[in-house]
Scaffold this active site. Sequence first.
Site, PDB file in Angstrom:
ATOM      1  N   GLN A 184       2.815   9.954   1.802  1.00  0.00           N
ATOM      2  CA  GLN A 184       4.178   9.401   1.794  1.00  0.00           C
ATOM      3  C   GLN A 184       5.017   9.889   0.618  1.00  0.00           C
ATOM      4  O   GLN A 184       6.244   9.782   0.658  1.00  0.00           O
ATOM      5  CB  GLN A 184       4.128   7.867   1.775  1.00  0.00           C
ATOM      6  CG  GLN A 184       3.596   7.272   3.069  1.00  0.00           C
ATOM      7  CD  GLN A 184       3.466   5.763   2.969  1.00  0.00           C
ATOM      8  OE1 GLN A 184       2.511   5.254   2.406  1.00  0.00           O
ATOM      9  NE2 GLN A 184       4.442   5.041   3.495  1.00  0.00           N
ATOM     10  N   CYS A 221       6.136  -0.335   7.395  1.00  0.00           N
ATOM     11  CA  CYS A 221       5.778   0.891   6.673  1.00  0.00           C
ATOM     12  C   CYS A 221       6.955   1.308   5.816  1.00  0.00           C
ATOM     13  O   CYS A 221       8.094   1.296   6.282  1.00  0.00           O
ATOM     14  CB  CYS A 221       5.430   2.003   7.667  1.00  0.00           C
ATOM     15  SG  CYS A 221       4.913   3.536   6.871  1.00  0.00           S
ATOM     16  N   LEU A 222       6.678   1.681   4.568  1.00  0.00           N
ATOM     17  CA  LEU A 222       7.745   2.105   3.664  1.00  0.00           C
ATOM     18  C   LEU A 222       8.418   3.385   4.170  1.00  0.00           C
ATOM     19  O   LEU A 222       9.539   3.680   3.772  1.00  0.00           O
ATOM     20  CB  LEU A 222       7.196   2.309   2.250  1.00  0.00           C
ATOM     21  CG  LEU A 222       6.690   1.030   1.566  1.00  0.00           C
ATOM     22  CD1 LEU A 222       5.996   1.362   0.258  1.00  0.00           C
ATOM     23  CD2 LEU A 222       7.825   0.035   1.346  1.00  0.00           C
ATOM     24  N   GLY A 271       0.837  -1.198   0.000  1.00  0.00           N
ATOM     25  CA  GLY A 271       0.000   0.000   0.000  1.00  0.00           C
ATOM     26  C   GLY A 271       0.867   1.240   0.000  1.00  0.00           C
ATOM     27  O   GLY A 271       2.063   1.171   0.318  1.00  0.00           O
ATOM     28  N   HIS A 289      -2.164   7.430   7.483  1.00  0.00           N
ATOM     29  CA  HIS A 289      -1.196   8.325   6.834  1.00  0.00           C
ATOM     30  C   HIS A 289      -1.867   9.624   6.395  1.00  0.00           C
ATOM     31  O   HIS A 289      -1.291  10.701   6.513  1.00  0.00           O
ATOM     32  CB  HIS A 289      -0.592   7.649   5.594  1.00  0.00           C
ATOM     33  CG  HIS A 289       0.569   6.740   5.871  1.00  0.00           C
ATOM     34  ND1 HIS A 289       1.724   7.154   6.496  1.00  0.00           N
ATOM     35  CD2 HIS A 289       0.768   5.425   5.572  1.00  0.00           C
ATOM     36  CE1 HIS A 289       2.584   6.133   6.571  1.00  0.00           C
ATOM     37  NE2 HIS A 289       2.020   5.066   6.020  1.00  0.00           N
ATOM     38  N   HIS A 342      -4.145   1.404   7.874  1.00  0.00           N
ATOM     39  CA  HIS A 342      -2.779   1.950   7.941  1.00  0.00           C
ATOM     40  C   HIS A 342      -2.640   3.141   6.969  1.00  0.00           C
ATOM     41  O   HIS A 342      -2.116   4.191   7.341  1.00  0.00           O
ATOM     42  CB  HIS A 342      -1.802   0.807   7.602  1.00  0.00           C
ATOM     43  CG  HIS A 342      -0.367   1.200   7.467  1.00  0.00           C
ATOM     44  ND1 HIS A 342       0.615   0.744   8.324  1.00  0.00           N
ATOM     45  CD2 HIS A 342       0.284   1.974   6.559  1.00  0.00           C
ATOM     46  CE1 HIS A 342       1.791   1.243   7.945  1.00  0.00           C
ATOM     47  NE2 HIS A 342       1.606   1.982   6.871  1.00  0.00           N
ATOM     48  N   GLU A 343      -3.153   2.967   5.747  1.00  0.00           N
ATOM     49  CA  GLU A 343      -3.039   4.051   4.747  1.00  0.00           C
ATOM     50  C   GLU A 343      -3.910   5.239   5.122  1.00  0.00           C
ATOM     51  O   GLU A 343      -3.518   6.393   4.930  1.00  0.00           O
ATOM     52  CB  GLU A 343      -3.439   3.558   3.341  1.00  0.00           C
ATOM     53  CG  GLU A 343      -2.701   2.341   2.810  1.00  0.00           C
ATOM     54  CD  GLU A 343      -1.203   2.400   2.962  1.00  0.00           C
ATOM     55  OE1 GLU A 343      -0.640   3.501   3.087  1.00  0.00           O
ATOM     56  OE2 GLU A 343      -0.590   1.321   2.967  1.00  0.00           O
TER      57      GLU A 343
HETATM   58  O1  GNR Z   1       4.129  -2.528   2.468  1.00  0.00           O
HETATM   59  C1  GNR Z   1       3.510  -2.431   3.532  1.00  0.00           C
HETATM   60  N1  GNR Z   1       3.230  -3.536   4.243  1.00  0.00           N
HETATM   61  C2  GNR Z   1       2.387  -3.564   5.333  1.00  0.00           C
HETATM   62  C3  GNR Z   1       2.380  -4.710   6.114  1.00  0.00           C
HETATM   63  C4  GNR Z   1       1.544  -4.807   7.196  1.00  0.00           C
HETATM   64  C5  GNR Z   1       0.711  -3.767   7.506  1.00  0.00           C
HETATM   65  C6  GNR Z   1       0.709  -2.600   6.752  1.00  0.00           C
HETATM   66  C7  GNR Z   1       1.547  -2.503   5.657  1.00  0.00           C
HETATM   67  S1  GNR Z   1       1.528  -1.086   4.689  1.00  0.00           S
HETATM   68  C8  GNR Z   1       3.134  -1.090   4.035  1.00  0.00           C
HETATM   69  C9  GNR Z   1       3.285  -0.016   2.973  1.00  0.00           C
HETATM   70  C10 GNR Z   1       3.116   1.337   3.596  1.00  0.00           C
HETATM   71  O2  GNR Z   1       3.927   1.868   4.309  1.00  0.00           O
HETATM   72  N2  GNR Z   1       1.980   1.940   3.378  1.00  0.00           N
HETATM   73  O3  GNR Z   1       1.737   3.133   3.952  1.00  0.00           O
HETATM   74 NI    NI Z   2       2.920   3.190   5.755  1.00  0.00          NI
END
Ligand code: GNR
Ligand code: NI
Length: 179
Positions: A51, A91-92, A46, A137, A133-134
């Site tokens: 980001q 998270c990236l 995601g 952000h 999660h997104e």
């Molecule tokens: O790549 C991602 N993997 C992930 C794994 C478990 C829970 C949430 C994520 S999101 C993350 C990519 C990211 O940072 N999205 O904002």
């Molecule tokens: Ni993230």
Amino acid sequence: MTKLAILEYPDPRLRKTAAPIQKVDDAVRQLADSMLETMYAANGVGLAATQVDVHKRLLVLDISEERNQPLVLINPEILKAEGLAPAEEGCLSLPGIYDKLSRATHIRVRALGRDGQPFEMDAEGLLAVCIQHEMDHLEGKLFVDYLSELKRQLIRRRLEKERKQRSTPSETRASAPAL
Ligand code: GNR
Ligand code: NI
């Protein structure tokens, strides 16, 4: 399509609140496509516009093994959230950091698609976690905000150290004594 730079914690721009998208036009579609390219290149499941330093309510997802099920959610809203279970998140914007936290297990989401048409979807499992999660952000929130201040401090120090090592050529660093 363009690969975009991903902001990393503790960059203050990750704390901005994203604004609703008024019209899904070609510029928005182009941004969505560039975000998908960026997400795939980083092996993420995601990515939120925040980001890539665009403070609009847009996120992209693909949780498929084959990396061929792109999802674009514009102005997403959670209509219903049920259950609560812990799962490991990454998270990236926090490379190499993983921790367990609790999220709703079943959600119903309303959003506009890449075509600008409204749709609703049910999500569970990894997809439900990722959408939450997104969406965090877009509010300037990161998964480490759910952890203790102590854990967050350790994470901040670890990332700072890694960033320093990435930016300094190895020959100029003091080398560890050979055993
Ligand atoms: O790549 C991602 N993997 C992930 C794994 C478990 C829970 C949430 C994520 S999101 C993350 C990519 C990211 O940072 N999205 O904002
Ligand atoms: Ni993230």
